[in-house]
Design a protein around this motif. Structure first.
Motif, mmCIF file in Angstrom:
data_model
loop_
_atom_site.group_PDB
_atom_site.id
_atom_site.type_symbol
_atom_site.label_atom_id
_atom_site.label_comp_id
_atom_site.label_asym_id
_atom_site.label_seq_id
_atom_site.Cartn_x
_atom_site.Cartn_y
_atom_site.Cartn_z
ATOM 1 N N GLU A 258 -41.459 11.336 -42.962
ATOM 2 C CA GLU A 258 -42.297 10.276 -43.528
ATOM 3 C C GLU A 258 -41.442 9.603 -44.596
ATOM 4 N N PRO A 259 -40.742 8.494 -44.256
ATOM 5 C CA PRO A 259 -39.787 7.894 -45.184
ATOM 6 C C PRO A 259 -40.398 7.048 -46.299
ATOM 7 N N PHE A 260 -41.697 6.775 -46.206
ATOM 8 C CA PHE A 260 -42.389 5.979 -47.229
ATOM 9 C C PHE A 260 -43.616 6.771 -47.678
ATOM 10 N N ALA A 261 -43.382 7.982 -48.164
ATOM 11 C CA ALA A 261 -44.457 8.953 -48.397
ATOM 12 C C ALA A 261 -45.430 8.569 -49.505
ATOM 13 N N GLY A 262 -45.002 7.786 -50.480
ATOM 14 C CA GLY A 262 -45.914 7.372 -51.549
ATOM 15 C C GLY A 262 -46.568 8.553 -52.226
ATOM 16 N N VAL B 257 -42.991 18.603 -42.241
ATOM 17 C CA VAL B 257 -42.789 17.211 -42.620
ATOM 18 C C VAL B 257 -41.745 17.100 -43.717
ATOM 19 N N ILE B 258 -40.825 16.167 -43.544
ATOM 20 C CA ILE B 258 -39.848 15.817 -44.573
ATOM 21 C C ILE B 258 -40.367 14.541 -45.229
ATOM 22 N N ALA B 259 -40.661 14.623 -46.510
ATOM 23 C CA ALA B 259 -41.242 13.501 -47.244
ATOM 24 C C ALA B 259 -40.200 12.866 -48.150
ATOM 25 N N SER B 260 -40.040 11.550 -48.021
ATOM 26 C CA SER B 260 -39.136 10.840 -48.920
ATOM 27 C C SER B 260 -39.745 9.493 -49.279
ATOM 28 N N ASP B 261 -39.242 8.921 -50.350
ATOM 29 C CA ASP B 261 -39.627 7.576 -50.768
ATOM 30 C C ASP B 261 -38.594 7.118 -51.781
ATOM 31 N N ILE B 262 -38.622 5.847 -52.077
ATOM 32 C CA ILE B 262 -37.643 5.270 -52.997
ATOM 33 C C ILE B 262 -37.905 5.697 -54.439
ATOM 34 N N LYS B 263 -39.125 6.167 -54.697
ATOM 35 C CA LYS B 263 -39.497 6.603 -56.049
ATOM 36 C C LYS B 263 -40.585 7.654 -55.958
ATOM 37 N N ASP C 239 -39.372 15.638 -50.688
ATOM 38 C CA ASP C 239 -38.171 16.395 -50.325
ATOM 39 C C ASP C 239 -36.925 15.639 -50.754
ATOM 40 N N ALA C 240 -37.041 14.301 -50.834
ATOM 41 C CA ALA C 240 -35.907 13.474 -51.252
ATOM 42 C C ALA C 240 -36.410 12.161 -51.834
ATOM 43 N N ILE C 241 -35.773 11.750 -52.915
ATOM 44 C CA ILE C 241 -35.985 10.394 -53.435
ATOM 45 C C ILE C 241 -34.837 9.588 -52.860
ATOM 46 N N ALA C 242 -35.157 8.677 -51.953
ATOM 47 C CA ALA C 242 -34.109 7.986 -51.208
ATOM 48 C C ALA C 242 -34.563 6.601 -50.777
ATOM 49 N N ASP C 243 -33.648 5.669 -50.812
ATOM 50 C CA ASP C 243 -33.880 4.332 -50.297
ATOM 51 C C ASP C 243 -33.750 4.398 -48.776
ATOM 52 N N PHE C 244 -34.789 4.055 -48.083
ATOM 53 C CA PHE C 244 -34.820 4.121 -46.623
ATOM 54 C C PHE C 244 -33.608 3.451 -45.982
ATOM 55 N N VAL D 44 -31.135 9.003 -41.342
ATOM 56 C CA VAL D 44 -32.426 9.373 -40.764
ATOM 57 C C VAL D 44 -32.565 10.885 -40.899
ATOM 58 N N MET D 45 -33.703 11.339 -41.438
ATOM 59 C CA MET D 45 -33.859 12.759 -41.783
ATOM 60 C C MET D 45 -34.512 13.611 -40.705
ATOM 61 N N ALA D 46 -35.131 13.000 -39.697
ATOM 62 C CA ALA D 46 -35.723 13.727 -38.571
ATOM 63 C C ALA D 46 -35.919 12.738 -37.434
ATOM 64 N N ALA D 47 -35.915 13.244 -36.212
ATOM 65 C CA ALA D 47 -36.036 12.366 -35.050
ATOM 66 C C ALA D 47 -37.434 11.756 -34.944
ATOM 67 N N ASN D 48 -38.463 12.544 -35.230
ATOM 68 C CA ASN D 48 -39.832 12.051 -35.146
ATOM 69 C C ASN D 48 -40.240 11.454 -36.489
ATOM 70 N N ILE D 49 -40.835 10.272 -36.438
ATOM 71 C CA ILE D 49 -41.164 9.548 -37.667
ATOM 72 C C ILE D 49 -42.592 9.037 -37.583
ATOM 73 N N ILE D 50 -43.358 9.306 -38.630
ATOM 74 C CA ILE D 50 -44.698 8.734 -38.777
ATOM 75 C C ILE D 50 -44.766 8.152 -40.173
#
Length: 140
Positions: A51-55, A70-76, A83-88, A93-99
């Protein structure tokens, strides 16, 4: 289009007025939308989901409650443990499946670059599920 509590399920209305936008397009996904999505798609439960925009973690919590890793990331950080603070656009890409319910940007300007990046790095057999505005059409 499925209706949930008077709003379109996959195309949930995010704000009442065009000028009434949330900072960084932080709009949280109602659990009912995720429940509908998980009943609709067949997602392999043995593979992690990114979830790259986990909010604030609404999608992450719903997926985890259904047993998904689930691997959770967001820019802030928005008060939810990521799991990571990261700019998408700058992170691998942190996992093949993305929601995700990605930020749309003003006039939906972010959607095409987000979708293009995900499709570019999509693995064979991977599932990408994005909650996008109803007017979005990749064919245009």
């Amino acid at each position: 289009m499925v209706r949930i509590k008077g709003k379109a399920g996959i195309g949930v209305t995010k704000h009442g007025k065009p000028h009434d936008r949330q900072f960084a397009d932080l709009y949280q996904t109602p659990p009912a939308v995720m429940q509908l999505l998980l009943r609709t798609v067949s997602l392999p439960d043995h593979l992690p989901v990114w979830e790259p925009f986990a909010g604030e973690g609404k999608i992450v919590k719903e997926l985890r409650s259904c047993g998904f890793r689930v691997i959770a990331s967001d820019i802030k950080q928005y008060g939810f443990r990521l799991d990571a603070i990261a700019d998408f656009f700058e992170t691998p890409v942190m996992a093949a499946n993305i929601i995700s319910n990605p930020p749309y940007g003003k006039r939906n300007a972010l959607i095409v670059p987000i979708v293009e990046r995900l499709l570019k790095y999509r693995a064979d057999g991977a599932m990408i599920c994005l909650l996008l505005p109803s007017e979005f059409d990749m064919g245009k």
